[in-house]
Design a protein around this motif. Structure first.
Motif, PDB file in Angstrom:
ATOM      1  N   ARG A  36       1.289  -1.264  -0.265  1.00 32.00           N
ATOM      2  CA  ARG A  36       0.359  -0.057   0.084  1.00 32.00           C
ATOM      3  C   ARG A  36       1.432   1.260   0.254  1.00 32.00           C
ATOM      4  NH1 ARG A  36      -2.775  -3.580   3.880  1.00 32.00           N
ATOM      5  NH2 ARG A  36      -2.398  -2.048   5.561  1.00 32.00           N
ATOM      6  N   MET A  37       2.398   1.037   0.447  1.00 36.65           N
ATOM      7  CA  MET A  37       2.858   2.438   0.650  1.00 36.65           C
ATOM      8  C   MET A  37       3.160   2.823  -0.416  1.00 36.65           C
ATOM      9  SD  MET A  37       5.362   1.823   4.410  1.00 36.65           S
ATOM     10  CE  MET A  37       6.948   1.845   3.348  1.00 36.65           C
ATOM     11  N   GLU A  38       4.058   1.303  -1.330  1.00 39.50           N
ATOM     12  CA  GLU A  38       4.729   1.627  -3.058  1.00 39.50           C
ATOM     13  C   GLU A  38       3.184   1.751  -3.487  1.00 39.50           C
ATOM     14  OE1 GLU A  38       5.985  -1.391  -5.155  1.00 39.50           O
ATOM     15  OE2 GLU A  38       7.696  -1.509  -3.450  1.00 39.50           O
ATOM     16  N   ARG A  39       2.234   2.325  -3.547  1.00 36.09           N
ATOM     17  CA  ARG A  39       1.371   2.710  -4.258  1.00 36.09           C
ATOM     18  C   ARG A  39       0.341   3.611  -4.198  1.00 36.09           C
ATOM     19  NH1 ARG A  39      -1.048  -3.475  -3.353  1.00 36.09           N
ATOM     20  NH2 ARG A  39      -2.248  -2.224  -1.872  1.00 36.09           N
ATOM     21  N   GLY A  40       0.654   4.312  -2.845  1.00 37.80           N
ATOM     22  CA  GLY A  40       1.434   5.405  -2.737  1.00 37.80           C
ATOM     23  C   GLY A  40      -0.331   5.737  -2.078  1.00 37.80           C
ATOM     24  N   GLU A  41      -0.772   4.829  -1.613  1.00 40.23           N
ATOM     25  CA  GLU A  41      -2.589   4.452  -0.882  1.00 40.23           C
ATOM     26  C   GLU A  41      -2.393   4.783   0.709  1.00 40.23           C
ATOM     27  OE1 GLU A  41      -3.689   0.680  -1.928  1.00 40.23           O
ATOM     28  OE2 GLU A  41      -3.977   1.590  -4.144  1.00 40.23           O
ATOM     29  N   SER A  42      -0.761   4.940   1.404  1.00 41.17           N
ATOM     30  CA  SER A  42      -0.787   4.737   2.852  1.00 41.17           C
ATOM     31  C   SER A  42      -0.033   5.904   2.989  1.00 41.17           C
ATOM     32  CB  SER A  42      -0.175   3.405   2.886  1.00 41.17           C
ATOM     33  OG  SER A  42      -0.623   3.696   4.546  1.00 41.17           O
ATOM     34  N   THR A  43      -0.340   7.011   4.069  1.00 39.76           N
ATOM     35  CA  THR A  43       0.704   6.943   4.815  1.00 39.76           C
ATOM     36  C   THR A  43       1.835   6.607   5.468  1.00 39.76           C
ATOM     37  OG1 THR A  43      -0.490   8.119   6.171  1.00 39.76           O
ATOM     38  CG2 THR A  43      -0.936   9.573   4.115  1.00 39.76           C
ATOM     39  N   SER A  44       1.922   5.599   5.400  1.00 38.75           N
ATOM     40  CA  SER A  44       2.632   4.814   6.999  1.00 38.75           C
ATOM     41  C   SER A  44       3.748   5.132   6.673  1.00 38.75           C
ATOM     42  CB  SER A  44       2.110   3.529   7.619  1.00 38.75           C
ATOM     43  OG  SER A  44       2.085   2.465   6.124  1.00 38.75           O
ATOM     44  N   TRP A  45       4.200   5.405   5.851  1.00 38.97           N
ATOM     45  CA  TRP A  45       5.337   5.697   5.375  1.00 38.97           C
ATOM     46  C   TRP A  45       6.624   6.655   6.227  1.00 38.97           C
ATOM     47  CZ3 TRP A  45       7.606  10.962   3.936  1.00 38.97           C
ATOM     48  CH2 TRP A  45       6.005  11.355   3.483  1.00 38.97           C
ATOM     49  N   THR A  46       5.570   7.759   6.718  1.00 40.19           N
ATOM     50  CA  THR A  46       6.392   8.631   7.533  1.00 40.19           C
ATOM     51  C   THR A  46       6.064   8.617   8.759  1.00 40.19           C
ATOM     52  OG1 THR A  46       3.548   9.335   8.107  1.00 40.19           O
ATOM     53  CG2 THR A  46       4.631   9.917   6.447  1.00 40.19           C
ATOM     54  N   ILE A  47       5.893   6.961   9.442  1.00 42.49           N
ATOM     55  CA  ILE A  47       6.067   6.481  11.100  1.00 42.49           C
ATOM     56  C   ILE A  47       7.967   5.907  10.730  1.00 42.49           C
ATOM     57  CG2 ILE A  47       5.704   4.293  12.573  1.00 42.49           C
ATOM     58  CD1 ILE A  47       2.046   4.820  11.362  1.00 42.49           C
ATOM     59  N   HIS A  48       7.577   5.122   8.886  1.00 43.08           N
ATOM     60  CA  HIS A  48       9.245   4.795   9.398  1.00 43.08           C
ATOM     61  C   HIS A  48      10.426   4.986   8.277  1.00 43.08           C
ATOM     62  CE1 HIS A  48       6.312   0.475  10.639  1.00 43.08           C
ATOM     63  NE2 HIS A  48       5.765   1.348   9.457  1.00 43.08           N
ATOM     64  N   PHE A  49      10.157   6.540   8.540  1.00 46.87           N
ATOM     65  CA  PHE A  49      10.748   7.622   7.397  1.00 46.87           C
ATOM     66  C   PHE A  49      12.682   7.365   7.519  1.00 46.87           C
ATOM     67  CE2 PHE A  49      12.101  11.643   6.371  1.00 46.87           C
ATOM     68  CZ  PHE A  49      12.055  11.637   5.108  1.00 46.87           C
ATOM     69  N   LYS A  50      12.582   7.345   8.948  1.00 41.36           N
ATOM     70  CA  LYS A  50      14.145   7.578   9.240  1.00 41.36           C
ATOM     71  C   LYS A  50      14.601   6.344   8.881  1.00 41.36           C
ATOM     72  CE  LYS A  50      17.386   7.539  12.670  1.00 41.36           C
ATOM     73  NZ  LYS A  50      17.827   8.450  14.223  1.00 41.36           N
ATOM     74  N   LYS A  51      14.153   4.584   9.176  1.00 47.33           N
ATOM     75  CA  LYS A  51      14.259   3.416   8.140  1.00 47.33           C
ATOM     76  C   LYS A  51      14.241   3.243   8.022  1.00 47.33           C
ATOM     77  CE  LYS A  51      15.111  -0.289  10.204  1.00 47.33           C
ATOM     78  NZ  LYS A  51      16.402  -1.334  10.518  1.00 47.33           N
ATOM     79  N   ILE A  52      12.931   3.404   6.811  1.00 49.45           N
ATOM     80  CA  ILE A  52      13.714   4.102   5.242  1.00 49.45           C
ATOM     81  C   ILE A  52      14.442   4.417   4.327  1.00 49.45           C
ATOM     82  CG2 ILE A  52      12.447   4.135   2.941  1.00 49.45           C
ATOM     83  CD1 ILE A  52       9.878   4.001   4.412  1.00 49.45           C
ATOM     84  N   CYS A  53      15.096   5.126   4.823  1.00 48.84           N
ATOM     85  CA  CYS A  53      16.104   6.489   4.447  1.00 48.84           C
ATOM     86  C   CYS A  53      17.787   4.689   4.637  1.00 48.84           C
ATOM     87  CB  CYS A  53      16.716   7.610   5.274  1.00 48.84           C
ATOM     88  SG  CYS A  53      15.272   8.376   4.548  1.00 48.84           S
ATOM     89  N   GLN A  54      17.671   4.624   6.110  1.00 56.05           N
ATOM     90  CA  GLN A  54      18.719   3.772   6.504  1.00 56.05           C
ATOM     91  C   GLN A  54      18.735   2.580   5.575  1.00 56.05           C
ATOM     92  OE1 GLN A  54      18.134   2.945  10.350  1.00 56.05           O
ATOM     93  NE2 GLN A  54      19.140   4.709  10.860  1.00 56.05           N
ATOM     94  N   ILE A  55      17.805   2.054   5.376  1.00 56.10           N
ATOM     95  CA  ILE A  55      17.386   0.597   4.455  1.00 56.10           C
ATOM     96  C   ILE A  55      18.018   0.288   2.689  1.00 56.10           C
ATOM     97  CG2 ILE A  55      16.214  -1.100   3.596  1.00 56.10           C
ATOM     98  CD1 ILE A  55      14.395  -0.577   6.249  1.00 56.10           C
ATOM     99  N   PHE A  56      17.628   1.926   2.602  1.00 57.58           N
ATOM    100  CA  PHE A  56      17.973   2.084   0.958  1.00 57.58           C
ATOM    101  C   PHE A  56      19.060   3.340   0.974  1.00 57.58           C
ATOM    102  CE2 PHE A  56      13.667   1.359   0.585  1.00 57.58           C
ATOM    103  CZ  PHE A  56      13.544  -0.179  -0.099  1.00 57.58           C
ATOM    104  N   GLU A  57      19.500   3.293   2.161  1.00 50.06           N
ATOM    105  CA  GLU A  57      21.256   4.124   2.041  1.00 50.06           C
ATOM    106  C   GLU A  57      21.083   5.451   0.834  1.00 50.06           C
ATOM    107  OE1 GLU A  57      23.221   1.219  -0.170  1.00 50.06           O
ATOM    108  OE2 GLU A  57      24.190   0.514   2.712  1.00 50.06           O
ATOM    109  N   ILE A  58      19.809   6.394   1.683  1.00 50.15           N
ATOM    110  CA  ILE A  58      19.375   7.636   0.838  1.00 50.15           C
ATOM    111  C   ILE A  58      18.897   8.579   2.218  1.00 50.15           C
ATOM    112  CG2 ILE A  58      18.234   6.466  -1.470  1.00 50.15           C
ATOM    113  CD1 ILE A  58      15.437   7.102  -0.133  1.00 50.15           C
TER     114      ILE A  58
END
Length: 117
Positions: A36-58
């Motif tokens: 759902r996050m990839e499809r743009g149907e969810s805002t839950s990426w905001t909760i995982h913002f920092k972790k996402i950046c770490q995982i993908f090294e961005i």
């Protein structure tokens, strides 16, 4: 914003050769939540913002920047092309080695056949 981040997540995940399930595992969420996050149907990426950046090294800016997908795709394509070129060089060296061995064998066979006559 959700669509931009979702598109970026998809490109980043694919550039790391990860499945949605693997990405979700890193974030400790379900695969369906990640999808759902990839499809743009969810805002839950905001909760995982920092972790996402770490995982993908961005950087955080890269995650929310429109067009990240294009540069990440170009980078992935360039990397794949460089790998293909390197492999091609290795294959050519192997082929050349065998061509030389074949020529040596032809010479040996020629000399052996002269001995029979």
């Amino acid at each position: 914003m959700n669509k931009i981040v979702g598109d970026n997540l998809k490109v980043l995940r694919k550039s790391k050769n990860m499945s949605q399930e693997e990405a979700a595992d890193h974030l400790q969420i379900s695969q369906s939540t990640y999808a759902r996050m990839e499809r743009g149907e969810s805002t839950s990426w905001t909760i995982h913002f920092k972790k996402i950046c770490q995982i993908f090294e961005i950087s955080p800016e890269e995650l929310v920047r429109k067009g990240l997908g294009n540069s990440a795709c170009e980078s992935l394509i360039n990397t794949e092309r460089q790998t293909q070129i390197a492999l091609q060089g290795v294959y050519m060296k192997i082929i050349k080695k065998y061509e030389l061995e074949i020529e040596d064998l032809k010479t040996i066979i020629k000399h052996l056949n002269k001995g029979k006559n």
